[in-house]
Design a protein around this motif. Structure first.
Motif, PDB file in Angstrom:
ATOM      1  N   UNK A   1       0.861  -1.182   0.000  1.00 15.54           N
ATOM      2  CA  UNK A   1       0.000   0.000   0.000  1.00 15.54           C
ATOM      3  C   UNK A   1       0.895   1.229   0.000  1.00 15.54           C
ATOM      4  N   UNK A   2       1.474   1.517  -1.175  1.00 11.62           N
ATOM      5  CA  UNK A   2       2.472   2.585  -1.284  1.00 11.62           C
ATOM      6  C   UNK A   2       2.574   3.021  -2.738  1.00 11.62           C
ATOM      7  N   UNK A   3       3.145   4.193  -2.963  1.00 12.95           N
ATOM      8  CA  UNK A   3       3.503   4.605  -4.315  1.00 12.95           C
ATOM      9  C   UNK A   3       4.814   3.911  -4.671  1.00 12.95           C
ATOM     10  N   UNK A   4       4.814   3.189  -5.780  1.00 10.87           N
ATOM     11  CA  UNK A   4       5.926   2.316  -6.122  1.00 10.87           C
ATOM     12  C   UNK A   4       7.035   3.087  -6.836  1.00 10.87           C
ATOM     13  N   UNK A   5       8.229   2.521  -6.794  1.00 13.29           N
ATOM     14  CA  UNK A   5       9.388   3.162  -7.410  1.00 13.29           C
ATOM     15  C   UNK A   5       9.364   3.002  -8.931  1.00 13.29           C
ATOM     16  N   UNK A   6      10.144   3.822  -9.601  1.00 14.25           N
ATOM     17  CA  UNK A   6      10.424   3.659 -11.020  1.00 14.25           C
ATOM     18  C   UNK A   6      11.727   2.874 -11.170  1.00 14.25           C
ATOM     19  N   UNK A   7      11.863   2.187 -12.315  1.00 14.96           N
ATOM     20  CA  UNK A   7      13.085   1.435 -12.542  1.00 14.96           C
ATOM     21  C   UNK A   7      12.872   0.285 -13.489  1.00 14.96           C
ATOM     22  N   UNK A   8      13.858  -0.581 -13.604  1.00 14.40           N
ATOM     23  CA  UNK A   8      13.762  -1.760 -14.455  1.00 14.40           C
ATOM     24  C   UNK A   8      12.817  -2.778 -13.822  1.00 14.40           C
ATOM     25  N   UNK A   9      11.984  -3.392 -14.631  1.00 17.08           N
ATOM     26  CA  UNK A   9      10.977  -4.311 -14.094  1.00 17.08           C
ATOM     27  C   UNK A   9      11.573  -5.465 -13.288  1.00 17.08           C
ATOM     28  N   UNK A  10      12.639  -6.139 -13.750  1.00 19.46           N
ATOM     29  CA  UNK A  10      13.179  -7.220 -12.917  1.00 19.46           C
ATOM     30  C   UNK A  10      13.580  -6.752 -11.522  1.00 19.46           C
ATOM     31  N   UNK A  11      14.168  -5.572 -11.444  1.00 17.73           N
ATOM     32  CA  UNK A  11      14.556  -5.016 -10.151  1.00 17.73           C
ATOM     33  C   UNK A  11      13.338  -4.733  -9.290  1.00 17.73           C
ATOM     34  N   UNK A  12      12.329  -4.132  -9.887  1.00 21.94           N
ATOM     35  CA  UNK A  12      11.122  -3.789  -9.137  1.00 21.94           C
ATOM     36  C   UNK A  12      10.372  -5.035  -8.677  1.00 21.94           C
ATOM     37  N   UNK A  13      10.307  -6.046  -9.522  1.00 24.19           N
ATOM     38  CA  UNK A  13       9.602  -7.279  -9.130  1.00 24.19           C
ATOM     39  C   UNK A  13      10.313  -7.960  -7.965  1.00 24.19           C
ATOM     40  N   UNK A  14      11.632  -7.932  -7.974  1.00 27.21           N
ATOM     41  CA  UNK A  14      12.368  -8.454  -6.816  1.00 27.21           C
ATOM     42  C   UNK A  14      12.105  -7.602  -5.576  1.00 27.21           C
ATOM     43  N   UNK A  15      12.162  -6.297  -5.745  1.00 28.06           N
ATOM     44  CA  UNK A  15      12.012  -5.378  -4.611  1.00 28.06           C
ATOM     45  C   UNK A  15      10.659  -5.539  -3.931  1.00 28.06           C
ATOM     46  N   UNK A  16       9.619  -5.750  -4.734  1.00 30.25           N
ATOM     47  CA  UNK A  16       8.273  -5.816  -4.169  1.00 30.25           C
ATOM     48  C   UNK A  16       7.745  -7.236  -4.020  1.00 30.25           C
ATOM     49  N   UNK A  17       8.631  -8.219  -4.193  1.00 27.68           N
ATOM     50  CA  UNK A  17       8.291  -9.584  -3.815  1.00 27.68           C
ATOM     51  C   UNK A  17       7.437 -10.359  -4.783  1.00 27.68           C
ATOM     52  N   UNK A  18       7.369  -9.931  -6.054  1.00 26.13           N
ATOM     53  CA  UNK A  18       6.514 -10.651  -6.998  1.00 26.13           C
ATOM     54  C   UNK A  18       7.313 -11.341  -8.108  1.00 26.13           C
ATOM     55  N   UNK A  19       8.621 -11.397  -7.972  1.00 22.18           N
ATOM     56  CA  UNK A  19       9.423 -12.213  -8.887  1.00 22.18           C
ATOM     57  C   UNK A  19       9.319 -13.677  -8.444  1.00 22.18           C
ATOM     58  N   UNK A  20       9.696 -14.575  -9.332  1.00 24.33           N
ATOM     59  CA  UNK A  20       9.606 -16.000  -9.019  1.00 24.33           C
ATOM     60  C   UNK A  20      10.435 -16.355  -7.788  1.00 24.33           C
ATOM     61  N   UNK A  21      11.683 -15.907  -7.748  1.00 23.60           N
ATOM     62  CA  UNK A  21      12.547 -16.264  -6.624  1.00 23.60           C
ATOM     63  C   UNK A  21      12.072 -15.632  -5.331  1.00 23.60           C
ATOM     64  N   UNK A  22      11.643 -14.387  -5.398  1.00 24.71           N
ATOM     65  CA  UNK A  22      11.145 -13.727  -4.182  1.00 24.71           C
ATOM     66  C   UNK A  22       9.909 -14.444  -3.638  1.00 24.71           C
ATOM     67  N   UNK A  23       9.017 -14.839  -4.531  1.00 21.44           N
ATOM     68  CA  UNK A  23       7.823 -15.564  -4.093  1.00 21.44           C
ATOM     69  C   UNK A  23       8.187 -16.909  -3.488  1.00 21.44           C
ATOM     70  N   UNK A  24       9.095 -17.637  -4.141  1.00 19.92           N
ATOM     71  CA  UNK A  24       9.496 -18.953  -3.634  1.00 19.92           C
ATOM     72  C   UNK A  24      10.121 -18.823  -2.245  1.00 19.92           C
ATOM     73  N   UNK A  25      10.973 -17.832  -2.062  1.00 20.66           N
ATOM     74  CA  UNK A  25      11.605 -17.625  -0.760  1.00 20.66           C
ATOM     75  C   UNK A  25      10.568 -17.293   0.311  1.00 20.66           C
ATOM     76  N   UNK A  26       9.587 -16.473  -0.062  1.00 23.72           N
ATOM     77  CA  UNK A  26       8.543 -16.093   0.898  1.00 23.72           C
ATOM     78  C   UNK A  26       7.707 -17.291   1.315  1.00 23.72           C
ATOM     79  N   UNK A  27       7.315 -18.104   0.354  1.00 20.89           N
ATOM     80  CA  UNK A  27       6.499 -19.273   0.656  1.00 20.89           C
ATOM     81  C   UNK A  27       7.276 -20.237   1.561  1.00 20.89           C
ATOM     82  N   UNK A  28       8.549 -20.446   1.294  1.00 16.99           N
ATOM     83  CA  UNK A  28       9.350 -21.333   2.147  1.00 16.99           C
ATOM     84  C   UNK A  28       9.428 -20.793   3.577  1.00 16.99           C
ATOM     85  N   UNK A  29       9.538 -19.483   3.709  1.00 21.44           N
ATOM     86  CA  UNK A  29       9.569 -18.880   5.051  1.00 21.44           C
ATOM     87  C   UNK A  29       8.271 -19.153   5.786  1.00 21.44           C
ATOM     88  N   UNK A  30       7.139 -19.052   5.081  1.00 21.78           N
ATOM     89  CA  UNK A  30       5.852 -19.291   5.727  1.00 21.78           C
ATOM     90  C   UNK A  30       5.646 -20.750   6.131  1.00 21.78           C
TER      91      UNK A  30
END
Length: 332
Positions: free
Chosen positions: A301-330
């Motif tokens: 719930x924020x105004x998101x940054x500008x930048x390259x999409x791969x970087x932004x998807x990692x930053x905001x947790x919606x890249x494949x690896x970020x999602x996989x890491x989050x699910x494993x943590x849960x």
């Protein structure tokens, strides 16, 4: 040579960046080509845009049917009002713009001129969620929350090129206004592996899994399928329930899958966690007394940054690896 000089640069296009990964199969302009195919069968189909034909793939329709193409200039409110008038006169307008312009700039015109009269206008909008690096002026992170609240409006969030091609004739067959998120340019092909067929208002279980159920829409279904393959290496069994129609929601299928015991239920969406698919699913589960372990993956719930999409998807947790890491943590 310096490290900075040799470091590979992440590339993103200003306006026509593809979300496809390296080597991923794509199809060019599935929306534009599907609309041309539809228009060959239906003489009432017209294409309308607000100075964004090239950037919503509507230029393909314009080339095929110039006499049925209406360029309204940079005036999204006028675009929606004109589309309402076309529908009143018996035309079937397919209207394109960016999701931010429809959701924020032209919302009242869609509400009053189109939805209130239940007119047969189909609105397809590019740059949904975090699919551009242009920053808050162009990132439609809250469009689903806004349009879910609009009476009479059907809301669709397609996953890939195959679904877009199937979605277009389904939108035309449905009487009433439709808002669809649009992927344009070179769009990934994902659902060909799953014998998939789009049905308006229906969710589809693409793969089963005993440990986790990811309920997703749009590009997050592509990510969820990638996460399932990634986590299989860790012996984590992930199911994926694709929900392309956000409104009306397929509550029966969601409840059937969420009722299965022992699974973590994760809703993944390319949208703010406020008011989108996650909260819609949570409301369905709570109102029916279904209470699995439940988590959300979505944009903050924020105004998101500008930048390259791969970087932004990692930053905001919606890249494949970020999602996989989050699910494993849960699951720990």
């Amino acid at each position: 040579m310096s490290t900075a000089a040799t470091k590979p640069r992440l590339k993103t296009s200003a306006m026509i960046a593809s979300i496809a990964g390296d080597g991923q199969a794509t199809r060019a302009a599935p929306f534009g080509n599907a609309l041309v195919a539809l228009a060959r069968e239906r003489s009432d189909v017209v294409g309308m845009t607000a100075d964004l034909g090239k950037y919503t793939d509507l230029h393909i329709f314009a080339q095929a049917f110039p006499e049925r193409y209406y360029q309204m200039g940079m005036a999204e409110q006028l675009l929606m009002g004109a589309a309402a008038g076309m529908a009143h006169e018996g035309a079937l307008p397919f209207v394109t713009t960016y999701a931010v312009f429809a959701a924020r700039r032209a919302y009242d015109f869609i509400h009053q001129a189109i939805a209130e009269d239940n007119l047969n206008v189909k609105i397809a909008c590019a740059l949904p969620g975090l699919t551009t690096g242009y920053g808050p002026s162009h990132q439609a992170a809250e469009d689903l929350a806004l349009f879910r609240a609009m009476p009479n409006l059907t809301v669709i969030d397609p996953c890939d090129a195959i679904e877009i091609e199937q979605m277009v004739p389904a939108m035309a067959a449905h009487h009433g206004p439709v808002y669809a998120r649009l992927l344009r340019g070179n769009v990934p092909v994902v659902l060909d592996e799953y014998d998939y067929r789009f049905e308006l208002g229906k969710a589809k279980l693409l793969r089963d899994g005993a440990d986790v159920l990811i309920i997703s829409s749009g590009i997050m279904t592509m990510r969820a399928l990638e996460v399932a393959k990634t986590l299989a290496h860790d012996r984590i069994d992930v199911g994926v329930l694709h929900v392309p129609t956000i409104k009306p929601l397929d509550t029966a299928t969601i409840l059937r899958e969420a009722r299965r015991s022992g699974r973590l239920v994760v809703v993944a969406e390319n949208h703010t966690v406020i008011g989108g698919l996650g909260e819609a699913v949570a409301a369905v589960l709570l109102s029916h007394g279904v209470t699995p372990a439940f988590r959300q993956i979505g944009l903050p719930d924020a105004f998101l940054d500008a930048g390259a999409l791969p970087t932004l998807h990692d930053r905001y947790g919606i890249s494949t690896q970020a999602m996989a890491d989050t699910v494993k943590t849960w699951l720990r």
